[in-house]
Design a protein around this motif. Sequence first.
Motif, PDB file in Angstrom:
ATOM      1  N   GLY A  89       0.791  -1.226   0.000  1.00 28.63           N
ATOM      2  CA  GLY A  89       0.000   0.000   0.000  1.00 28.63           C
ATOM      3  C   GLY A  89       0.817   1.267   0.000  1.00 28.63           C
ATOM      4  N   ASP A  90       2.127   1.145   0.177  1.00 33.12           N
ATOM      5  CA  ASP A  90       2.966   2.347   0.161  1.00 33.12           C
ATOM      6  C   ASP A  90       3.230   2.803  -1.269  1.00 33.12           C
ATOM      7  N   ILE A  91       3.346   4.115  -1.450  1.00 32.21           N
ATOM      8  CA  ILE A  91       3.676   4.693  -2.750  1.00 32.21           C
ATOM      9  C   ILE A  91       5.172   4.983  -2.756  1.00 32.21           C
ATOM     10  N   VAL A  92       5.895   4.180  -3.513  1.00 29.53           N
ATOM     11  CA  VAL A  92       7.350   4.320  -3.579  1.00 29.53           C
ATOM     12  C   VAL A  92       7.768   5.289  -4.679  1.00 29.53           C
ATOM     13  N   ASP A  93       7.047   5.262  -5.758  1.00 29.01           N
ATOM     14  CA  ASP A  93       7.413   6.081  -6.913  1.00 29.01           C
ATOM     15  C   ASP A  93       6.142   6.518  -7.628  1.00 29.01           C
ATOM     16  N   LEU A  94       6.235   7.519  -8.459  1.00 27.43           N
ATOM     17  CA  LEU A  94       5.109   7.981  -9.263  1.00 27.43           C
ATOM     18  C   LEU A  94       5.397   7.666 -10.734  1.00 27.43           C
ATOM     19  N   PRO A  95       4.978   6.485 -11.206  1.00 27.58           N
ATOM     20  CA  PRO A  95       5.211   6.149 -12.620  1.00 27.58           C
ATOM     21  C   PRO A  95       4.443   7.092 -13.534  1.00 27.58           C
ATOM     22  N   ARG A  96       5.064   7.481 -14.625  1.00 28.98           N
ATOM     23  CA  ARG A  96       4.456   8.443 -15.532  1.00 28.98           C
ATOM     24  C   ARG A  96       4.277   7.853 -16.931  1.00 28.98           C
ATOM     25  N   GLN A  97       3.462   8.504 -17.709  1.00 28.02           N
ATOM     26  CA  GLN A  97       3.204   8.066 -19.074  1.00 28.02           C
ATOM     27  C   GLN A  97       2.970   9.273 -19.966  1.00 28.02           C
ATOM     28  N   ARG A  98       3.123   9.048 -21.280  1.00 27.61           N
ATOM     29  CA  ARG A  98       2.814  10.085 -22.258  1.00 27.61           C
ATOM     30  C   ARG A  98       2.056   9.454 -23.412  1.00 27.61           C
ATOM     31  N   ARG A  99       1.336  10.271 -24.154  1.00 31.28           N
ATOM     32  CA  ARG A  99       0.537   9.742 -25.253  1.00 31.28           C
ATOM     33  C   ARG A  99       1.436   9.257 -26.389  1.00 31.28           C
ATOM     34  N   ARG A 100       1.046   8.139 -26.968  1.00 29.66           N
ATOM     35  CA  ARG A 100       1.777   7.603 -28.111  1.00 29.66           C
ATOM     36  C   ARG A 100       1.538   8.474 -29.344  1.00 29.66           C
ATOM     37  N   THR A 101       2.452   8.406 -30.275  1.00 31.86           N
ATOM     38  CA  THR A 101       2.295   9.080 -31.563  1.00 31.86           C
ATOM     39  C   THR A 101       2.379   8.046 -32.681  1.00 31.86           C
ATOM     40  N   ARG A 102       1.836   8.405 -33.821  1.00 33.64           N
ATOM     41  CA  ARG A 102       1.953   7.581 -35.028  1.00 33.64           C
ATOM     42  C   ARG A 102       2.206   8.500 -36.214  1.00 33.64           C
ATOM     43  N   PRO A 103       2.914   8.031 -37.218  1.00 32.65           N
ATOM     44  CA  PRO A 103       3.160   8.878 -38.391  1.00 32.65           C
ATOM     45  C   PRO A 103       1.854   9.165 -39.122  1.00 32.65           C
ATOM     46  N   ALA A 104       1.681  10.384 -39.584  1.00 31.36           N
ATOM     47  CA  ALA A 104       0.476  10.750 -40.325  1.00 31.36           C
ATOM     48  C   ALA A 104       0.404   9.956 -41.628  1.00 31.36           C
ATOM     49  N   PRO A 105      -0.744   9.327 -41.926  1.00 38.29           N
ATOM     50  CA  PRO A 105      -0.884   8.636 -43.214  1.00 38.29           C
ATOM     51  C   PRO A 105      -0.803   9.620 -44.372  1.00 38.29           C
ATOM     52  N   LEU A 106      -0.491   9.100 -45.547  1.00 37.01           N
ATOM     53  CA  LEU A 106      -0.328   9.941 -46.729  1.00 37.01           C
ATOM     54  C   LEU A 106      -1.067   9.313 -47.902  1.00 37.01           C
ATOM     55  N   VAL A 107      -1.817  10.139 -48.629  1.00 33.80           N
ATOM     56  CA  VAL A 107      -2.497   9.712 -49.853  1.00 33.80           C
ATOM     57  C   VAL A 107      -2.086  10.663 -50.963  1.00 33.80           C
ATOM     58  N   ALA A 108      -1.656  10.122 -52.097  1.00 35.07           N
ATOM     59  CA  ALA A 108      -1.209  10.944 -53.223  1.00 35.07           C
ATOM     60  C   ALA A 108      -2.095  10.695 -54.435  1.00 35.07           C
ATOM     61  N   LEU A 109      -2.543  11.789 -55.064  1.00 33.26           N
ATOM     62  CA  LEU A 109      -3.312  11.749 -56.305  1.00 33.26           C
ATOM     63  C   LEU A 109      -2.494  12.500 -57.355  1.00 33.26           C
ATOM     64  N   VAL A 110      -1.958  11.771 -58.328  1.00 36.31           N
ATOM     65  CA  VAL A 110      -0.958  12.334 -59.242  1.00 36.31           C
ATOM     66  C   VAL A 110      -1.496  12.377 -60.670  1.00 36.31           C
TER      67      VAL A 110
END
Length: 260
Positions: free
Chosen positions: A54-75
């Motif tokens: 029940g003791d709090i030894v540490d405060l684990p943290r997190q951050r939001r994941r990222t992903r590469p933006a998709p790309l669509v090409a009309l040539v």
Amino acid sequence: FDSMTTDEWNAARRLLPQLGALFEPLLTRRSRPAAAGSRIDLRALLRASARHGGDIVDLPRQRRRTRPAPLVALVDISGSMSRYSRMFLHFLHALTTGAHAADVRVQSFVFGTRLSHITRPLRRKDPDQAVAEVVRVVDDWSGGTRIAQALALFNRVWARRVLAGSPTVLLVTDGLEHDDLPRLAAEAAHLARSCRRLIWLNPLLRYERFQPRARGVRTLLPHVDEFLPVHNIDSLESLARVLAGRGAPSRRTREDTTWN
């Protein structure tokens, strides 16, 4: 591209893969552990607390994941665009098959008098073979162009399949459409609403005194987020920076109703 010698053309193709994997990172709803994250990971905190009575030894943290933006090409592969389109396909091949290819989603289409999905041919390892295969499988290379018809078919048949995940759409054309301008405006507006960013790449911007006098150009302009040149290696390097989210302000944006 249009005035390159054979040696310059070959040197430019060799340079394209070196432009790198430059896709803007988009935040997702998921999180990952991070030593300097902005949020406390409550689940990890409760698990660690249970292991320590029940003791709090540490405060684990997190951050939001990222992903590469998709790309669509009309040539556009009509006669006036053929030389530029062939080089741009080498650029798309570098994005599709590079070291980063497993992490990003790139969908490619070409259009003249019809729309063709070319993502699969572009996955060939050798860029020359990939582009040659594209030229072989499409029936309208270096012919006429029907931009409104191509956008209408894309919006009706392909949009739901390839526009998921807030992609950036690259529209590569000189905009020289003369027929069915009301339909062109409607389809361009539909496409702009369906994607995160619509970037128009036009080789006519290589002229310093270019003005949007053609009716097709004036019809498309209100619906694009950015209006950029595509005529040499420098313009592709600038595009790569824009795709990464750190490019210079565009010459024309959707919110800007004046021409600079």
